[in-house]
Each structure stands twice: as C-alpha cells, then as structure tokens.
Design a protein around this motif. Structure first.
Motif, PDB file in Angstrom:
ATOM      1  N   ALA A   1       0.859  -1.193   0.000  1.00 35.90           N
ATOM      2  CA  ALA A   1       0.000   0.000   0.000  1.00 35.90           C
ATOM      3  C   ALA A   1       0.893   1.241   0.000  1.00 35.90           C
ATOM      4  O   ALA A   1       1.845   1.330   0.760  1.00 35.90           O
ATOM      5  CB  ALA A   1      -0.901  -0.008   1.223  1.00 35.90           C
ATOM      6  N   GLY A   2       0.584   2.185  -0.863  1.00 30.39           N
ATOM      7  CA  GLY A   2       1.370   3.414  -0.950  1.00 30.39           C
ATOM      8  C   GLY A   2       2.465   3.337  -2.000  1.00 30.39           C
ATOM      9  O   GLY A   2       3.059   4.356  -2.348  1.00 30.39           O
ATOM     10  N   LYS A   3       2.722   2.153  -2.523  1.00 33.39           N
ATOM     11  CA  LYS A   3       3.704   1.994  -3.595  1.00 33.39           C
ATOM     12  C   LYS A   3       3.074   2.489  -4.888  1.00 33.39           C
ATOM     13  O   LYS A   3       1.968   2.090  -5.238  1.00 33.39           O
ATOM     14  CB  LYS A   3       4.077   0.515  -3.710  1.00 33.39           C
ATOM     15  CG  LYS A   3       4.956   0.170  -4.889  1.00 33.39           C
ATOM     16  CD  LYS A   3       5.594  -1.206  -4.717  1.00 33.39           C
ATOM     17  CE  LYS A   3       4.603  -2.354  -4.794  1.00 33.39           C
ATOM     18  NZ  LYS A   3       4.150  -2.667  -6.155  1.00 33.39           N
ATOM     19  N   GLU A   4       3.791   3.376  -5.596  1.00 36.72           N
ATOM     20  CA  GLU A   4       3.174   3.997  -6.766  1.00 36.72           C
ATOM     21  C   GLU A   4       3.847   3.626  -8.074  1.00 36.72           C
ATOM     22  O   GLU A   4       3.432   4.079  -9.135  1.00 36.72           O
ATOM     23  CB  GLU A   4       3.237   5.519  -6.628  1.00 36.72           C
ATOM     24  CG  GLU A   4       2.593   6.010  -5.362  1.00 36.72           C
ATOM     25  CD  GLU A   4       2.372   7.506  -5.401  1.00 36.72           C
ATOM     26  OE1 GLU A   4       1.213   7.907  -5.563  1.00 36.72           O
ATOM     27  OE2 GLU A   4       3.359   8.257  -5.275  1.00 36.72           O
TER      28      GLU A   4
ATOM     29  N   ARG B   1     -15.020  10.649  -6.167  1.00 37.62           N
ATOM     30  CA  ARG B   1     -15.428  11.603  -5.130  1.00 37.62           C
ATOM     31  C   ARG B   1     -15.035  11.117  -3.740  1.00 37.62           C
ATOM     32  O   ARG B   1     -14.981  11.894  -2.799  1.00 37.62           O
ATOM     33  CB  ARG B   1     -16.930  11.863  -5.205  1.00 37.62           C
ATOM     34  CG  ARG B   1     -17.317  12.666  -6.457  1.00 37.62           C
ATOM     35  CD  ARG B   1     -18.823  12.749  -6.641  1.00 37.62           C
ATOM     36  NE  ARG B   1     -19.480  13.233  -5.450  1.00 37.62           N
ATOM     37  CZ  ARG B   1     -19.596  14.508  -5.118  1.00 37.62           C
ATOM     38  NH1 ARG B   1     -19.097  15.435  -5.914  1.00 37.62           N
ATOM     39  NH2 ARG B   1     -20.228  14.857  -4.016  1.00 37.62           N
ATOM     40  N   VAL B   2     -14.754   9.825  -3.641  1.00 37.16           N
ATOM     41  CA  VAL B   2     -14.339   9.245  -2.364  1.00 37.16           C
ATOM     42  C   VAL B   2     -12.847   8.927  -2.379  1.00 37.16           C
ATOM     43  O   VAL B   2     -12.144   9.116  -1.400  1.00 37.16           O
ATOM     44  CB  VAL B   2     -15.155   7.957  -2.092  1.00 37.16           C
ATOM     45  CG1 VAL B   2     -14.663   7.274  -0.823  1.00 37.16           C
ATOM     46  CG2 VAL B   2     -16.634   8.288  -2.001  1.00 37.16           C
TER      47      VAL B   2
ATOM     48  N   PRO C   1      -9.808  10.128  -4.271  1.00 34.02           N
ATOM     49  CA  PRO C   1      -9.548  11.233  -5.207  1.00 34.02           C
ATOM     50  C   PRO C   1      -8.476  10.960  -6.263  1.00 34.02           C
ATOM     51  O   PRO C   1      -8.347  11.744  -7.188  1.00 34.02           O
ATOM     52  CB  PRO C   1      -9.117  12.384  -4.293  1.00 34.02           C
ATOM     53  CG  PRO C   1      -9.569  12.010  -2.930  1.00 34.02           C
ATOM     54  CD  PRO C   1      -9.542  10.517  -2.890  1.00 34.02           C
ATOM     55  N   SER C   2      -7.728   9.860  -6.151  1.00 40.00           N
ATOM     56  CA  SER C   2      -6.726   9.627  -7.194  1.00 40.00           C
ATOM     57  C   SER C   2      -7.335   8.996  -8.445  1.00 40.00           C
ATOM     58  O   SER C   2      -6.667   8.889  -9.474  1.00 40.00           O
ATOM     59  CB  SER C   2      -5.605   8.736  -6.658  1.00 40.00           C
ATOM     60  OG  SER C   2      -6.102   7.456  -6.375  1.00 40.00           O
ATOM     61  N   LEU C   3      -8.589   8.608  -8.385  1.00 40.98           N
ATOM     62  CA  LEU C   3      -9.202   7.943  -9.547  1.00 40.98           C
ATOM     63  C   LEU C   3      -9.498   8.928 -10.683  1.00 40.98           C
ATOM     64  O   LEU C   3      -9.676  10.121 -10.457  1.00 40.98           O
ATOM     65  CB  LEU C   3     -10.499   7.246  -9.131  1.00 40.98           C
ATOM     66  CG  LEU C   3     -10.351   6.133  -8.088  1.00 40.98           C
ATOM     67  CD1 LEU C   3     -11.716   5.543  -7.764  1.00 40.98           C
ATOM     68  CD2 LEU C   3      -9.405   5.041  -8.574  1.00 40.98           C
ATOM     69  N   THR C   4      -9.552   8.388 -11.875  1.00 36.87           N
ATOM     70  CA  THR C   4      -9.889   9.178 -13.060  1.00 36.87           C
ATOM     71  C   THR C   4     -11.345   9.635 -12.984  1.00 36.87           C
ATOM     72  O   THR C   4     -12.227   8.827 -12.711  1.00 36.87           O
ATOM     73  CB  THR C   4      -9.686   8.321 -14.325  1.00 36.87           C
ATOM     74  OG1 THR C   4      -8.355   7.829 -14.311  1.00 36.87           O
ATOM     75  CG2 THR C   4      -9.918   9.132 -15.583  1.00 36.87           C
ATOM     76  N   VAL C   5     -11.552  10.910 -13.243  1.00 36.58           N
ATOM     77  CA  VAL C   5     -12.903  11.471 -13.174  1.00 36.58           C
ATOM     78  C   VAL C   5     -13.614  11.208 -14.508  1.00 36.58           C
ATOM     79  O   VAL C   5     -13.560  12.020 -15.435  1.00 36.58           O
ATOM     80  CB  VAL C   5     -12.854  12.982 -12.878  1.00 36.58           C
ATOM     81  CG1 VAL C   5     -14.259  13.578 -12.835  1.00 36.58           C
ATOM     82  CG2 VAL C   5     -12.137  13.247 -11.554  1.00 36.58           C
TER      83      VAL C   5
ATOM     84  N   GLN D   1      -6.222   4.192 -21.125  1.00 35.23           N
ATOM     85  CA  GLN D   1      -7.485   4.897 -20.863  1.00 35.23           C
ATOM     86  C   GLN D   1      -8.512   4.734 -21.981  1.00 35.23           C
ATOM     87  O   GLN D   1      -9.552   5.401 -21.954  1.00 35.23           O
ATOM     88  CB  GLN D   1      -7.228   6.379 -20.526  1.00 35.23           C
ATOM     89  CG  GLN D   1      -6.411   6.531 -19.227  1.00 35.23           C
ATOM     90  CD  GLN D   1      -6.399   7.937 -18.675  1.00 35.23           C
ATOM     91  OE1 GLN D   1      -6.823   8.884 -19.322  1.00 35.23           O
ATOM     92  NE2 GLN D   1      -5.911   8.102 -17.453  1.00 35.23           N
TER      93      GLN D   1
END
Lengths: 550, 550
Positions: A267-270, A300-301, A303-307, A531
């Motif tokens: 977790a936290g590894k990018e 919206r929950v 925030p790193s996700l694609t809008v 994408q």
C-alpha cells in the motif's frame, strides 16, 4: 476451533483458517451428494455438476446469461433466495473439486437474499445477483501477522458497514455476496497456491493451474459456481486465470476502479499499480461491472481515480486490428497461434483491416526488466518479512518472482526515480510505435489481438513467464480476455523443427505436448491504448460478432 | 566570453551565464533610451514604459487583449515582426528594471516573425503571438553540472527541433518565442533569486518580490513585457508570482499538461508533481493556453497524461462559492481579507450562494507536514548535491524549504509508501468534507474562493509560508488566481488587537504594515475539485462578471 491468538505455529494458524472455511462449508443444506472423494476425482470436473446438483440448480446456474438472470430477478420471476442457494451449493461443489474458496458466506448470503425478496420493489442494477470476490482483505499468504488473519473476517463484515468502496457500490445496487476465493502467497503468482489453503486446480483439468492470482475466482466461475466475480490485476491476475478457464476477464486502466478499503501488501507503492476488474461468464458482464462501478463516481471518495464515468464506445467502421503473433521473447504454444489465426481470419472475413503487430523492435524483455524491478522497489522485504514472521515456507513461485529476478533489489530514492524515468520512456516509445501505425495515410491500429499467456492452462508450478499479460500492466493498457477454442491434439501438433531463441523460450517450448493440454480452454486478449477502456470492450463486441457470436 | 568548459568556480560560471544574457540584450535595436541607472530606479516601474517606449510600442504591448491582438495578427492588420519587436524592446526594459530574463531571443524571434509574415496565409491558433517561457531547461540554480548550463541553451534550440512537447504544440500553432525568464535556486522558492542571476524584483515595488518560482515570468508580464507566459507550479510557482503582480495564472490538475522535454530536478519522483500552466494579462488567455495545449492530444506522446481535451464547462445556474477566510494556521493580511469581503459581496449581489469554507477541522498544517516531506523524499540530496558540486552558496529560502522543514529526510521505500498512504488518506478526508457540503438537501460547493498568499507581494526573503498555494498542490486541485485590488493603507489598517495563534502566524502578522505594501497588487484564488479544471475557469468567468468585469 479455538481463538486465533493462542495459535503459535504457522501450521496451526493455517489450520485455523481452513477450519473456518470448512465450518462455513458445513452449512450447505441439502448436503452435496455424489462428490467423488479426493482419490477418485476425474481429471475434468465439468461433468460433476449434473451428477450432484438438481436440474433446477443446473438451470439457474448455467442456462442464463447475466443479463437474462438479472431480468428474471427484476421481474420477480425467480426468488433471490432460490438463485442464491443454487449458487451457494454449486460454489460448494466447486470448492470440493478445485479448492477455490476461503469462505462460503452461507448465512450472510441467504439473509441478504431474503431481505431483497422482502422489498416491495426490486431495486438496483445488480438486484439479486450473486457476486463472488477475491479474498482481498488480509494478507493470506503471509500468516505472520496474527491480526491480519483475524481481519480477514472482520474486514469482510466491515464491507457491509461501508469500508470498501467497490463492494459498497455493488451492495447498494442490490447484489448478494456469497463466496470468497483463494489467492496465492504474496498475491504475485500466475497460479494459486498458498500455505494456508494449498493449491487451487483447473476445473477442466486438475493437473493444470486455474491461473493466478485470481485463480480461486477463475476456478469457481469456470465451474459456474459464480457468474460474476471481482479480481485484481497487476501482472495478469485477472486475465491469466480467466483465460485458463475460458471465461471473460477485463483489466481496466489503473485508477479507473477504486481500491479504497482493500488490503494488499505494498500500500502506498506507486511505481506500478493494480486495478480491480470483472471476471464473468459472458461478455456483457464485463461492461455491466464497469458501468455500475463507475456510476457511483468513486473519484469523489478516492480522489486519485480518473474522473470519468463509463462512456460506451461505438465504432463508426470496423476496427483495425493488429495481431501480435509473439512478443519477441517467448513463442506461444501451437493452440494459441491457431486461435490467433482463426480469429484473425474471422475478423478479415467480417471486413476488418488486420495487420501484424511486429514488436520485436520494441524489446518486451527490457519492459520486463523495468517492470519486475518496479514490483519490488523494497527488494520484496515487506512480503518476505511477513512470510518470515510466521515461519511459513517460501513457495517456488514466490522465489521466482522475487529472488530469481536479477532486477529485484531495495532501491534508493534516486534509483527509484531513475527507474520511473525508464518506465516512462519505455511507455512513450511504445505509444510512439502505436501512433506510427497511423502515418502515411494509414488508419491507426485500434486494438492489438494477442495471446493472454504463452499457452493454455499451464501444468502446476510452471507459470514462469509473465510477458503476455504483464507487459500491458507496464504500459497501463486496458485489456480483455475472451474464450476462443480448446486444445485439440489433432490440430495443435508440436513443431519439432523449432529452435528456441533463448532459455525462457526453451522452457516454454519444452513444456508443450498436445496431450498434456488436451481440452484446456484457449483464450485470446484484446488490448487498447491507455485509458481507452471503452474502446477495448467495443472492439471485443466486434471481434466476437466476426466469430459468429451474438 | 570563452567556452564554459574552461570555467572553474561557480562565480565564473554564473558570470558566463550573465554575459550570455547580456549579449542577447545588447542586440536590442533601437537601444532603450531613458532607463534610469541602478541607483536611481523608482520604487514602482509602472511609469517607465511610457518614458522609454514609442507610443506605437505602448499601443501594441498594452492596449490589446490577447484575443484582440490575435485577431489583428490573423487579419494581417499588423505584422508579426512589428508585434515581436515591440515586445522584445518592452521585455528588455522589464529586464533592466526587474531583472527577470535569462535570455532575450532577439535574432530567433525576429527570424520567426519574418517567416510567419512571409506565409501566404496566417496559420494556427497562436499565429504571431509572442510567448515568454520560464527557463525550464537546465538546472540554473545548481551550477554544478557544467553540461546542464550548456544544455540550457542547447535545449532551447532543441525546442524547435521537437524535444519539448508543450512548446512544440505552441510552435505548431504559430507562436513566437521571444524571451526566457528567471527562476530561483532549486526552483523551490516562492521568490526568485539565484546565484546566477541574482534577485528578480516586483515591477510595482522593487522592495517586494515578484514571487516564485515563476517570478521572472510574473515580473515580465507585470511590466507587459509579455502577455502570455508559461510557468510551472508544484507549490504555488504559477499562482504566487501571478498574484504578486496582479496578472492571471492557472495551475491545472497534474497530468493535464505535458512536461516531456522539460528539465527539472527530481525527474521520476512521483510523490508530488508539478504542472505547467499559463500566466497571462487577461482571463481569456488562461483558457486559450489550455485549449491549445490539449488540442494536440499530448497523451499520445506522454502516456501518463489524462486522456481528455479541454472541455469548456458551463454553469446552468450561478455557482455556489465557499470562502476560505483563513486556513486555520496563518491569518492573511488585511488587504487579502478585504478583497475576499468585496468579491464575496459581489458574488452574493449577483445571485450566487456564498458560504464559509471552514477548514480548521481539516488540519492544513498536517497537510503541510505531509507535503513538505513529499517534496524531498531523498532529503533534498539531489539538489543539495548540485549546489555543493559547484560550491555556490545555499540561499536562505533553499535552507528554509529543505533544512528548516523538520519533516524532510531521506526515506526508505517503506517510509515512502507510508507517507503516500498518509497523503491519500488526507486527500480522501478533504474530498469527503467537500462532498458533505452537498448533504441534507444543500447544493454542493462548486469552488472555494481563498487568498493565493497570506499577503500581497512580500518583502524580499520573507516568503516562508506556502500554505495558501501549496495546499492545493497536495490535494491536486486546479486553481486560478486573478487580480482584485491594490493595497490601500487607508482601508487596510493593521489590527493591533490581534493575537497570533502560533509562531508562523506571528511571523506573518509582524511583517504587515500598510505602508510597506502600499499599492501592491492584491489577488484572489478560485479552487475546484481534482480534475475539474474547466469548472474552475468557468467559475472565474462568473465571479469576474459579478465584479462588473466583462
């Protein structure tokens, strides 16, 4: 069963987890009758459901598409409880023959089904649909953290309370969670074996793997003990198992589907990320999963996700398909090449432009060197530490993906940055190659058609080449797998004159004999640019239509 | 001037760079006449253009909006060369009084202008428009790497050859690059001072900073020596300088505008990212920049970018605005609060719903602890190494942002992961707070209106609180700044009864006296949720209309 905190050895802890699973399976009512004992299991499990289940259970679990079943549930032509019980019993059978479950949610699922049946009106896009889920919560392989095993159950209860974004969304849309499925040690094998639950086997041939890491899901769905499951994919973990049992699977672009509330190592590894996605018995299930998952606006929950909501793509003319016959490193087995030939011919027949995806110059092997290092920028210390803490043995495929990769080591921050630059340069180079297909008055390639593995389902312990799936994780390209054919020794003869190009190629070549793979499902993969998730599923529709499917 | 490779000390190398700059400025023709010498510079430079430039140059450089000027160029009512020469001379004046340039592209710009004038038809969305650019290529502050300073020029030549994605796009659309601007040591100050070029000062008051890190751009544009410039923002580097000179600036969500070909420290670092963006004399310039930048589909070349063209947003009803009066850590100076009051009143008057953004519970200070550590996961070793290599002194604001932040240290991979988890949790918590404004039958807040700095342009060396800009970098929220008013000692009296809440608050409070800031531009900031870039610029239109602007 006793309390977990008093258990000392890893064997005791693993035994406790299995006892928990067995207790959940003991609730099945009526009991399963006619399941062969362990020593008399047939090679293929495909004929067992008819021997064990009722005709009505068979009808419910295998004679409807997801769309059709949802329609019956919505119209209240069938009770949610009846559907749930049929899948619970079939899942229990799948467990008996493939060892694919960590828990059967008998009481919870039936209670949920009765609740849904009691509603005055059916509600939600997934009303009454049974959904199985990969055991994401808790570090199953690493038995070291006492708490994590407790959390395995606790977290699941917590789903219902709102801690898991994706499952909450499905729950809000009326689904029934009814089974949780196995995954391998470290969740980083393309097979499914752990010291907790042992090995999960392929429902078409128990001497072959059901793939991994979502190999519990694939074995379960391959037995139609579930029709829609949730997997996750960082190197092939949805696509490989889906391919090995001939079901549908889709790996979205990362940051499309949320993971809030999931519990995984790293977790936290990018450096490189996985993404949850669907594993289903039919193609429409893939799009249904994505549509419902994104309709909740998860960004919206998380925030790193694609809008971006799911935005169906429509081809104005037949897609242009590029066939990747091999990846320049390892030659696929004959049935994979035959499947490519057959599908490419069908696409041409249907009026599509079909060209070759010649990727030898793109150096997929270099891609693997980057990717394998990116998987473990800590040198694998976190997961190795979890394993060490409990004393459980390191399994061979864990050794393979950490110790046997010469690229894996703990990086300094500057080494990490340099590696990320290399990754980005590699991605840019691949994008440039793709764009170039549109030069000189040509149409640009829409999707790549390629194998999702060097072969059909692999004999246990041999899944030591990830290139056919993991390359698309490195590039973050969305990819779907779909069933094409089965291995036919008469058609898929070994090319005895072939001279392997390198040691990996030789390993894969030597593994093949037609009889060993007889009747194993053969699947292919459709890959799009980053994408372009919607375009990939639209291309899959076109390709399957060309194959004569509805 | 000699060859750089023979230079030994940092002073020699910096002297070489200045000599390069001076040689580029010596080409100005006709020479500037009437520029006061260094000892006789007025506090404000705003009256100098009229004394030094011709009426026609004044007309060209300050009497047209960007849109109007583009129209005249497109209609060929004015030659590109005449426009270019006017801005070149005004830029040279801006350099003389604010020290904002690293290079004037005299020959290159005129050659380019003549080429554009020679075309049979005007071509491109930016046809003939002069654009200034921040000196992104090459590590200016860190003089250590001999090659990087050479590359500073070489890379610029390379723009034209295709190595910089963003500038190539603008070039293809017909722009004229004509000036390159200063930035501070490490490119991580909210002011602009380096050992190479010294200090850049505010064109409204030379005792105040023009901000940073894009403070060369802001000083230049604040003198209307340019009307559209390219900055970059990872902690406020577009918005702070734009605010300090009363121009417009926009920080997009990250991964919206490409950086391929840029040269900055920390390449490959993913913890927190900057994004290029526009700095302009008028609002329409912001949208023009974004539209043109994204029309080239940069994600096809730089695959990590968001796949989305600029998609203008239109409010169906007046936006709901939340006013952040302070950030819970440092109280803004009186002129900032007055500007908020005036704009909030205008918004209400225009029928908008205006509420308070009460963020004390959201702990912005904790956000800074996370962000400041994320800036330097290597403990700052890379940039400190570059500085050490040449022997140049570490400037006070470099010390501030690295050594004086208790959070900054070289992280292990696991510490890095934990910090990224903290960052994501903080972002999720902020998103949740924003979503909550829409609960209970309320409309959700559309944008936050807040100060872009604790004060108007700050006295040199005092920009030691980043919270009003950097917080939105941590959250990856798009944000635009726009001019509102000027400091008026009669209106902006100091509150002598105020008791500072903490040492940072005290530092900021003690700094203020109305006379010190007299006539300094006062700007505000509009902030939207992540990836709602288009909505932010649409809200800015509505807010400015409410203020009585066209």
């Amino acid at each position: 069963m006793g309390s977990l905190v008093h258990l000392q050895t890893w064997e005791e802890k693993a035994g406790w987890a299995r006892a928990q699973r067995d207790a959940s399976l003991a609730k099945v009512e009526p009991k399963l009758d006619g399941v062969p004992d362990a020593h008399n299991m047939p090679l293929s499990s495909q004929d067992l459901p008819k021997a064990v289940l009722t005709p009505r259970e068979i009808e419910i679990t295998e004679q409807y598409t997801i769309t059709k079943l949802l329609g019956l549930l919505r119209d209240r032509k069938i009770k949610v409880e009846e559907v749930t019980r049929a899948f619970l019993r079939r899942a229990a059978l799948a467990q008996a023959v493939t060892n694919c479950l960590t828990e059967l949610l008998w009481d919870e699922a039936i209670e949920r089904a009765r609740h849904l049946d009691s509603l005055p009106e059916p509600r939600g896009a997934l009303f009454g649909l049974p959904i199985s889920t990969k055991e994401h919560h808790g570090m199953v392989g690493g038995m070291g953290k006492t708490k994590s095993v407790v959390t395995t159950s606790a977290s699941f209860v917590a789903w219902h309370g709102g801690s898991n974004l994706l499952y909450d969304t499905f729950w809000d849309q009326g689904c029934v969670f009814f089974a949780r499925t196995t995954q391998p040690q470290t969740i980083m094998h393309l097979e499914t074996e752990s010291n907790v639950y042992g090995r999960t086997v392929n429902p078409y041939n128990r001497e072959l793997t059901s793939g991994g890491s979502s190999g519990g899901e694939s074995a379960l769905i391959g037995m139609r003990g579930s029709i829609l499951g949730v997997g996750g994919d960082i190197g092939g973990s949805i696509r490989c198992p889906a391919a090995h049992v001939g079901i549908y699977g889709f790996k979205p672009s990362i940051k499309r589907v949320g993971t809030t509330g999931f519990r995984t190592p790293g977790a936290g590894k990018e450096t490189i990320s996985g993404c949850p996605g669907p594993m289903t018995v039919d193609r429409d299930g893939l799009e249904l999963f994505m549509k419902v998952a994104l309709s909740a606006k998860p960004w919206r929950v998380e925030p790193s996700l694609t809008v971006k909501e799911w935005t169906p793509y429509q081809f104005a003319r037949p897609p242009k398909v590029a066939v990747q016959w091999w990846d320049g490193v390892v030659r696929p087995h004959p049935p994979m090449t035959r499947a490519l030939r057959e599908v490419a011919a069908a696409c041409r027949e249907a009026g599509m432009e079909v060209v070759d995806w010649d990727c030898e110059g793109l150096d997929h092997e270099k891609g693997w060197d980057i990717l394998s290092a990116l998987y473990w920028p800590d040198g694998g210390e976190e997961v190795l530490g979890l394993i060490k803490e409990s004393g459980e043995p390191i399994l061979p495929l864990t050794k393979f993906i950490i110790h046997e990769q010469p690229t894996v080591k703990e990086l300094t921050q500057h080494e990490l940055w340099q590696l990320c630059v290399k990754r980005d340069e590699y991605r840019a180079r691949y994008a440039q190659a793709w764009s170039k297909t549109g030069n000189g008055g040509n149409r640009e390639v829409d999707v790549i058609l390629c194998p999702p593995s060097f072969g059909a389902a692999i004999p246990h312990g041999q899944s030591r080449y990830w290139g056919y799936t993991a390359h698309w994780n490195l590039l973050d390209y969305p990819a779907a797998v779909f069933p094409v054919t089965k291995v036919d020794p008469a058609l898929d003869v070994k090319d005895l004159s072939y001279v392997p190009k390198n040691s990996q190629d030789k390993f894969v070549y030597d593994m093949y004999s037609p009889e060993r793979f007889r009747n194993a499902p053969v699947s292919l993969q459709v890959v799009g640019r980053r994408q372009e998730d919607e375009k990939v599923l639209a291309a899959l529709v076109e390709i399957e239509r060309a194959m004569g499917r509805a």
